[in-house]
Write a protein that holds these residues in place. Structure first.
Motif, PDB file in Angstrom:
ATOM      1  N   VAL A  56     -71.255 -51.062  50.338  1.00 40.85           N
ATOM      2  CA  VAL A  56     -70.614 -49.761  50.211  1.00 40.85           C
ATOM      3  C   VAL A  56     -69.138 -49.930  50.567  1.00 40.85           C
ATOM      4  O   VAL A  56     -68.805 -50.453  51.627  1.00 40.85           O
ATOM      5  CB  VAL A  56     -71.264 -48.701  51.127  1.00 40.85           C
ATOM      6  CG1 VAL A  56     -70.489 -47.390  51.034  1.00 40.85           C
ATOM      7  CG2 VAL A  56     -72.717 -48.495  50.735  1.00 40.85           C
ATOM      8  N   ARG A  57     -68.260 -49.510  49.653  1.00 42.18           N
ATOM      9  CA  ARG A  57     -66.818 -49.597  49.878  1.00 42.18           C
ATOM     10  C   ARG A  57     -66.202 -48.230  49.669  1.00 42.18           C
ATOM     11  O   ARG A  57     -66.271 -47.668  48.595  1.00 42.18           O
ATOM     12  CB  ARG A  57     -66.189 -50.611  48.913  1.00 42.18           C
ATOM     13  CG  ARG A  57     -64.672 -50.732  49.041  1.00 42.18           C
ATOM     14  CD  ARG A  57     -64.184 -52.008  48.358  1.00 42.18           C
ATOM     15  NE  ARG A  57     -64.375 -51.989  46.938  1.00 42.18           N
ATOM     16  CZ  ARG A  57     -63.450 -51.592  46.049  1.00 42.18           C
ATOM     17  NH1 ARG A  57     -62.274 -51.175  46.475  1.00 42.18           N
ATOM     18  NH2 ARG A  57     -63.693 -51.617  44.760  1.00 42.18           N
ATOM     19  N   GLU A  58     -65.602 -47.704  50.748  1.00 42.90           N
ATOM     20  CA  GLU A  58     -64.955 -46.397  50.686  1.00 42.90           C
ATOM     21  C   GLU A  58     -65.898 -45.353  50.097  1.00 42.90           C
ATOM     22  O   GLU A  58     -65.556 -44.588  49.196  1.00 42.90           O
ATOM     23  CB  GLU A  58     -63.660 -46.480  49.871  1.00 42.90           C
ATOM     24  CG  GLU A  58     -62.623 -47.406  50.496  1.00 42.90           C
ATOM     25  CD  GLU A  58     -61.369 -47.523  49.652  1.00 42.90           C
ATOM     26  OE1 GLU A  58     -61.309 -46.919  48.556  1.00 42.90           O
ATOM     27  OE2 GLU A  58     -60.436 -48.216  50.103  1.00 42.90           O
ATOM     28  N   ARG A  59     -67.131 -45.333  50.617  1.00 39.82           N
ATOM     29  CA  ARG A  59     -68.159 -44.373  50.237  1.00 39.82           C
ATOM     30  C   ARG A  59     -68.638 -44.526  48.799  1.00 39.82           C
ATOM     31  O   ARG A  59     -69.326 -43.658  48.267  1.00 39.82           O
ATOM     32  CB  ARG A  59     -67.684 -42.924  50.458  1.00 39.82           C
ATOM     33  CG  ARG A  59     -67.281 -42.616  51.895  1.00 39.82           C
ATOM     34  CD  ARG A  59     -66.863 -41.166  52.028  1.00 39.82           C
ATOM     35  NE  ARG A  59     -66.379 -40.884  53.377  1.00 39.82           N
ATOM     36  CZ  ARG A  59     -65.930 -39.687  53.772  1.00 39.82           C
ATOM     37  NH1 ARG A  59     -65.898 -38.679  52.923  1.00 39.82           N
ATOM     38  NH2 ARG A  59     -65.508 -39.511  55.010  1.00 39.82           N
ATOM     39  N   ARG A  60     -68.286 -45.614  48.169  1.00 39.15           N
ATOM     40  CA  ARG A  60     -68.749 -45.887  46.805  1.00 39.15           C
ATOM     41  C   ARG A  60     -69.629 -47.135  46.803  1.00 39.15           C
ATOM     42  O   ARG A  60     -69.335 -48.110  47.482  1.00 39.15           O
ATOM     43  CB  ARG A  60     -67.556 -46.089  45.857  1.00 39.15           C
ATOM     44  CG  ARG A  60     -66.715 -44.846  45.622  1.00 39.15           C
ATOM     45  CD  ARG A  60     -65.572 -45.164  44.666  1.00 39.15           C
ATOM     46  NE  ARG A  60     -64.688 -44.047  44.449  1.00 39.15           N
ATOM     47  CZ  ARG A  60     -64.850 -43.115  43.523  1.00 39.15           C
ATOM     48  NH1 ARG A  60     -65.891 -43.174  42.717  1.00 39.15           N
ATOM     49  NH2 ARG A  60     -63.985 -42.130  43.392  1.00 39.15           N
TER      50      ARG A  60
END
Length: 230
Positions: A52-56
């Motif tokens: 998960v990166r920056e809520r994505r």
């Protein structure tokens, strides 16, 4: 069916890069309906892993070679078309003006053969990197922009000026900066822009002053002032 959906998702993922956002993948019409199942299949096969990166939700090829082989198998004409689709999807998902993804967008626009759009993205990304003092990134992006310029324009000359004054000079790379500002002067003279010629002379004077050549610095400043006077 399973092989086909994995193959098409792997292809698009390879075009996007070593990693790809699920939101971006599922925005592509050709894979939208099979994206979720396909990435799960690829995870089971241990070809990609999830983070998960920056809520994505993001997927990353476990081995760079997997991505490289998949990308190399795409023929040139189709490759351009896929890069164009990915670039359009980036604009829909992430927006076309946000600075954070301009370098990625520039890469895909260039690979799609959309030179004018690529230049605009590279320049926005370079300016943003320079404002963050990310000098190495900024230099790479400015040079990528300049590599797409066939003939100098006021915009490209200003970009070269920024490369010298905002990126190279702060690093103490005076010889490299000198070369860029000399070229800035030559290009400004070629298009007949006195303000840009004066700007280049001022930067050249600054470099000579900082490196101890005071007489040359003074001469350059005087030439710049003579041009600037009405």
């Amino acid at each position: 069916m399973e092989h086909r959906r994995c193959s098409v998702v792997t292809t698009y993922g390879a075009v996007i890069g070593r990693s790809f956002l699920f939101d971006l993948l599922s925005e592509l019409e050709e894979v939208r309906r099979v994206a979720r199942r396909a990435v799960l299949d690829l995870e089971v096969r241990e070809l990609v892993f999830e983070k998960v990166r920056e809520r994505r939700l993001e997927y990353i090829f476990k081995h760079a070679l997997t991505r490289d082989v998949a990308y190399a198998s795409i023929l040139g004409g189709r490759r351009k078309a896929l890069h164009r689709r990915v670039a359009d999807a980036i604009e829909r998902v992430l927006g076309d003006k946000g600075v954070a993804h301009q370098a990625l967008l520039a890469h895909h626009r260039e690979a799609a053969g959309e030179t004018e759009k690529a230049r605009a993205c590279y320049l926005r990304a370079a300016s943003h990197a320079a404002s963050r003092y990310a000098h190495e990134e900024a230099e790479r992006l400015y040079r990528s922009y300049l590599a797409l310029v066939d003939e100098p324009t006021m915009e490209s000359i200003r970009a070269r000026s920024d490369l010298g004054s905002l990126v190279l000079q702060p690093q103490g790379r005076m010889a490299d900066a000198l070369a860029e500002h000399e070229r800035e002067r030559e290009e400004a003279e070629r298009i007949g822009s006195k303000p840009l010629v004066a700007d280049a002379l001022l930067h050249l004077g600054t470099i000579h002053g900082r490196t101890g050549d005071v007489a040359e610095a003074r001469a350059l400043y005087e030439r710049a002032l003579a041009i600037a006077r009405p």
